[in-house]
Design a protein around this motif. Structure first.
Motif, PDB file in Angstrom:
ATOM      1  N   ARG A   3       0.828  -1.207   0.000  1.00  0.00           N
ATOM      2  CA  ARG A   3       0.000   0.000   0.000  1.00  0.00           C
ATOM      3  C   ARG A   3       0.863   1.257   0.000  1.00  0.00           C
ATOM      4  O   ARG A   3       0.363   2.340  -0.214  1.00  0.00           O
ATOM      5  CB  ARG A   3      -0.919   0.008   1.216  1.00  0.00           C
ATOM      6  CG  ARG A   3      -1.998  -1.027   1.093  1.00  0.00           C
ATOM      7  CD  ARG A   3      -3.198  -0.533   1.871  1.00  0.00           C
ATOM      8  NE  ARG A   3      -4.262  -1.504   1.753  1.00  0.00           N
ATOM      9  CZ  ARG A   3      -5.346  -1.284   1.028  1.00  0.00           C
ATOM     10  NH1 ARG A   3      -5.503  -0.180   0.396  1.00  0.00           N
ATOM     11  NH2 ARG A   3      -6.284  -2.187   0.968  1.00  0.00           N
ATOM     12  N   GLY A   4       2.142   1.109   0.227  1.00  0.00           N
ATOM     13  CA  GLY A   4       3.043   2.254   0.266  1.00  0.00           C
ATOM     14  C   GLY A   4       3.214   2.888  -1.096  1.00  0.00           C
ATOM     15  O   GLY A   4       2.797   2.363  -2.111  1.00  0.00           O
ATOM     16  N   GLY A   5       3.878   4.027  -1.131  1.00  0.00           N
ATOM     17  CA  GLY A   5       4.042   4.767  -2.365  1.00  0.00           C
ATOM     18  C   GLY A   5       5.156   4.243  -3.253  1.00  0.00           C
ATOM     19  O   GLY A   5       5.257   4.626  -4.399  1.00  0.00           O
ATOM     20  N   GLY A   6       6.015   3.365  -2.738  1.00  0.00           N
ATOM     21  CA  GLY A   6       7.172   2.934  -3.516  1.00  0.00           C
ATOM     22  C   GLY A   6       6.973   1.581  -4.150  1.00  0.00           C
ATOM     23  O   GLY A   6       5.934   0.959  -4.075  1.00  0.00           O
ATOM     24  N   GLY A   7       8.020   1.169  -4.800  1.00  0.00           N
ATOM     25  CA  GLY A   7       8.039  -0.160  -5.375  1.00  0.00           C
ATOM     26  C   GLY A   7       7.600  -0.184  -6.823  1.00  0.00           C
ATOM     27  O   GLY A   7       6.654   0.496  -7.215  1.00  0.00           O
ATOM     28  N   MET A   8       8.331  -0.972  -7.588  1.00  0.00           N
ATOM     29  CA  MET A   8       8.045  -1.087  -9.014  1.00  0.00           C
ATOM     30  C   MET A   8       6.669  -1.691  -9.265  1.00  0.00           C
ATOM     31  O   MET A   8       5.950  -1.248 -10.153  1.00  0.00           O
ATOM     32  CB  MET A   8       9.127  -1.927  -9.691  1.00  0.00           C
ATOM     33  CG  MET A   8       8.939  -2.045 -11.192  1.00  0.00           C
ATOM     34  SD  MET A   8       8.905  -0.457 -12.057  1.00  0.00           S
ATOM     35  CE  MET A   8      10.623  -0.107 -12.144  1.00  0.00           C
ATOM     36  N   ARG A  11       4.062   0.998  -8.891  1.00  0.00           N
ATOM     37  CA  ARG A  11       4.089   1.928 -10.026  1.00  0.00           C
ATOM     38  C   ARG A  11       3.460   1.302 -11.267  1.00  0.00           C
ATOM     39  O   ARG A  11       2.727   1.967 -12.005  1.00  0.00           O
ATOM     40  CB  ARG A  11       5.515   2.363 -10.318  1.00  0.00           C
ATOM     41  CG  ARG A  11       6.071   3.301  -9.285  1.00  0.00           C
ATOM     42  CD  ARG A  11       7.432   3.849  -9.693  1.00  0.00           C
ATOM     43  NE  ARG A  11       8.040   4.458  -8.540  1.00  0.00           N
ATOM     44  CZ  ARG A  11       9.115   4.000  -7.909  1.00  0.00           C
ATOM     45  NH1 ARG A  11       9.729   2.921  -8.334  1.00  0.00           N
ATOM     46  NH2 ARG A  11       9.578   4.633  -6.861  1.00  0.00           N
ATOM     47  N   LEU A  12       3.748   0.030 -11.496  1.00  0.00           N
ATOM     48  CA  LEU A  12       3.159  -0.661 -12.647  1.00  0.00           C
ATOM     49  C   LEU A  12       1.643  -0.784 -12.488  1.00  0.00           C
ATOM     50  O   LEU A  12       0.904  -0.672 -13.465  1.00  0.00           O
ATOM     51  CB  LEU A  12       3.794  -2.035 -12.836  1.00  0.00           C
ATOM     52  CG  LEU A  12       5.228  -2.035 -13.362  1.00  0.00           C
ATOM     53  CD1 LEU A  12       5.808  -3.450 -13.345  1.00  0.00           C
ATOM     54  CD2 LEU A  12       5.302  -1.420 -14.755  1.00  0.00           C
ATOM     55  N   TYR A  13       1.186  -1.004 -11.259  1.00  0.00           N
ATOM     56  CA  TYR A  13      -0.251  -1.098 -11.033  1.00  0.00           C
ATOM     57  C   TYR A  13      -0.933   0.249 -11.263  1.00  0.00           C
ATOM     58  O   TYR A  13      -2.010   0.317 -11.856  1.00  0.00           O
ATOM     59  CB  TYR A  13      -0.530  -1.622  -9.617  1.00  0.00           C
ATOM     60  CG  TYR A  13      -1.987  -1.855  -9.337  1.00  0.00           C
ATOM     61  CD1 TYR A  13      -2.748  -2.665 -10.169  1.00  0.00           C
ATOM     62  CD2 TYR A  13      -2.616  -1.254  -8.255  1.00  0.00           C
ATOM     63  CE1 TYR A  13      -4.094  -2.887  -9.930  1.00  0.00           C
ATOM     64  CE2 TYR A  13      -3.965  -1.467  -7.998  1.00  0.00           C
ATOM     65  CZ  TYR A  13      -4.692  -2.276  -8.845  1.00  0.00           C
ATOM     66  OH  TYR A  13      -6.024  -2.485  -8.609  1.00  0.00           O
ATOM     67  N   VAL A  14      -0.300   1.310 -10.833  1.00  0.00           N
ATOM     68  CA  VAL A  14      -0.844   2.651 -11.094  1.00  0.00           C
ATOM     69  C   VAL A  14      -0.888   2.901 -12.600  1.00  0.00           C
ATOM     70  O   VAL A  14      -1.889   3.402 -13.130  1.00  0.00           O
ATOM     71  CB  VAL A  14      -0.017   3.735 -10.357  1.00  0.00           C
ATOM     72  CG1 VAL A  14      -0.404   5.133 -10.827  1.00  0.00           C
ATOM     73  CG2 VAL A  14      -0.187   3.609  -8.849  1.00  0.00           C
ATOM     74  N   LEU A  15       0.173   2.536 -13.319  1.00  0.00           N
ATOM     75  CA  LEU A  15       0.194   2.685 -14.780  1.00  0.00           C
ATOM     76  C   LEU A  15      -0.911   1.844 -15.419  1.00  0.00           C
ATOM     77  O   LEU A  15      -1.607   2.307 -16.324  1.00  0.00           O
ATOM     78  CB  LEU A  15       1.561   2.279 -15.339  1.00  0.00           C
ATOM     79  CG  LEU A  15       1.683   2.295 -16.867  1.00  0.00           C
ATOM     80  CD1 LEU A  15       1.443   3.697 -17.420  1.00  0.00           C
ATOM     81  CD2 LEU A  15       3.050   1.771 -17.287  1.00  0.00           C
ATOM     82  N   ASN A  16      -1.080   0.618 -14.954  1.00  0.00           N
ATOM     83  CA  ASN A  16      -2.147  -0.259 -15.449  1.00  0.00           C
ATOM     84  C   ASN A  16      -3.499   0.434 -15.330  1.00  0.00           C
ATOM     85  O   ASN A  16      -4.279   0.485 -16.278  1.00  0.00           O
ATOM     86  CB  ASN A  16      -2.146  -1.564 -14.642  1.00  0.00           C
ATOM     87  CG  ASN A  16      -3.249  -2.509 -15.065  1.00  0.00           C
ATOM     88  OD1 ASN A  16      -3.118  -3.240 -16.026  1.00  0.00           O
ATOM     89  ND2 ASN A  16      -4.349  -2.504 -14.309  1.00  0.00           N
ATOM     90  N   ASN A  17      -3.782   0.965 -14.160  1.00  0.00           N
ATOM     91  CA  ASN A  17      -5.080   1.589 -13.915  1.00  0.00           C
ATOM     92  C   ASN A  17      -5.240   2.891 -14.702  1.00  0.00           C
ATOM     93  O   ASN A  17      -6.345   3.221 -15.135  1.00  0.00           O
ATOM     94  CB  ASN A  17      -5.283   1.794 -12.423  1.00  0.00           C
ATOM     95  CG  ASN A  17      -5.273   0.478 -11.684  1.00  0.00           C
ATOM     96  OD1 ASN A  17      -5.449  -0.591 -12.270  1.00  0.00           O
ATOM     97  ND2 ASN A  17      -5.047   0.527 -10.398  1.00  0.00           N
TER      98      ASN A  17
END
Length: 167
Positions: A3-8, A11-17
């Motif tokens: 749930r944190g702001g970091g991690g690849m 970021r990929l999940y945010v890009l997916n959405n």
């Protein structure tokens, strides 16, 4: 997925959405653009001029949306997998159902109407009937596309509310 702001992965999940929201927004915009700008012109179409007004746009849309639907289904399935154990999973599940529903409406119901238009219509009364059917079906599809957009907004709004509440 953390749930944190970091991690690849995050970021990929945010890009997916974001890609899914882009697709839903393109559908939403295309539908409303058609309703606002194309529907008013339809009464002036004749057997002599409808092809230029209709057929190139339908061909271009079919090619583009075939790719877009594949992207939307893929990104929505990823969203469902990630959200599956979370309370808000029903939003992407409903979204996938709406995407599939709009696609089935297009493929099984609207494409046959498009085929009649491509085959050529020489009678004004028949053209009026076919255009009226196309318009009605497109209004239904715009409603589904609007529902898809609303679901995405609810999903993002829910996430924003959760983030705001956590601070």
């Amino acid at each position: 997925m953390s749930r944190g702001g970091g991690g690849m992965r995050h970021r990929l999940y945010v890009l997916n959405n974001a890609l899914l929201f882009m697709g839903v927004s393109i559908y939403f915009g295309t539908g409303w653009s058609t309703a606002i700008f194309q529907f008013p012109v339809m009464p002036s179409m004749t057997p002599e001029n409808y092809r230029l007004h209709f057929l190139p746009q339908i061909a271009a849309a079919t090619n583009f949306f075939t790719f877009l639907v594949s992207l939307m289904v893929t990104t929505c399935v990823i969203m469902i997998v990630v959200e599956w154990k979370r309370p808000g999973r029903w939003l992407p599940v409903m979204l996938l159902a709406a995407i599939i529903g709009a696609t089935c409406l297009t493929y099984f119901v609207i494409f046959p109407v498009n085929a009649v238009l491509r085959a050529g219509i020489t009678d004004q009364e028949m053209l009026n009937q076919v255009i009226a059917r196309w318009k009605l079906l497109t209004e239904l599809r715009v409603a589904i596309w609007s529902f898809e957009w609303l679901l995405m907004m609810l999903w993002f709004g829910r996430k924003a509310y959760q983030a705001e509440s956590a601070t």
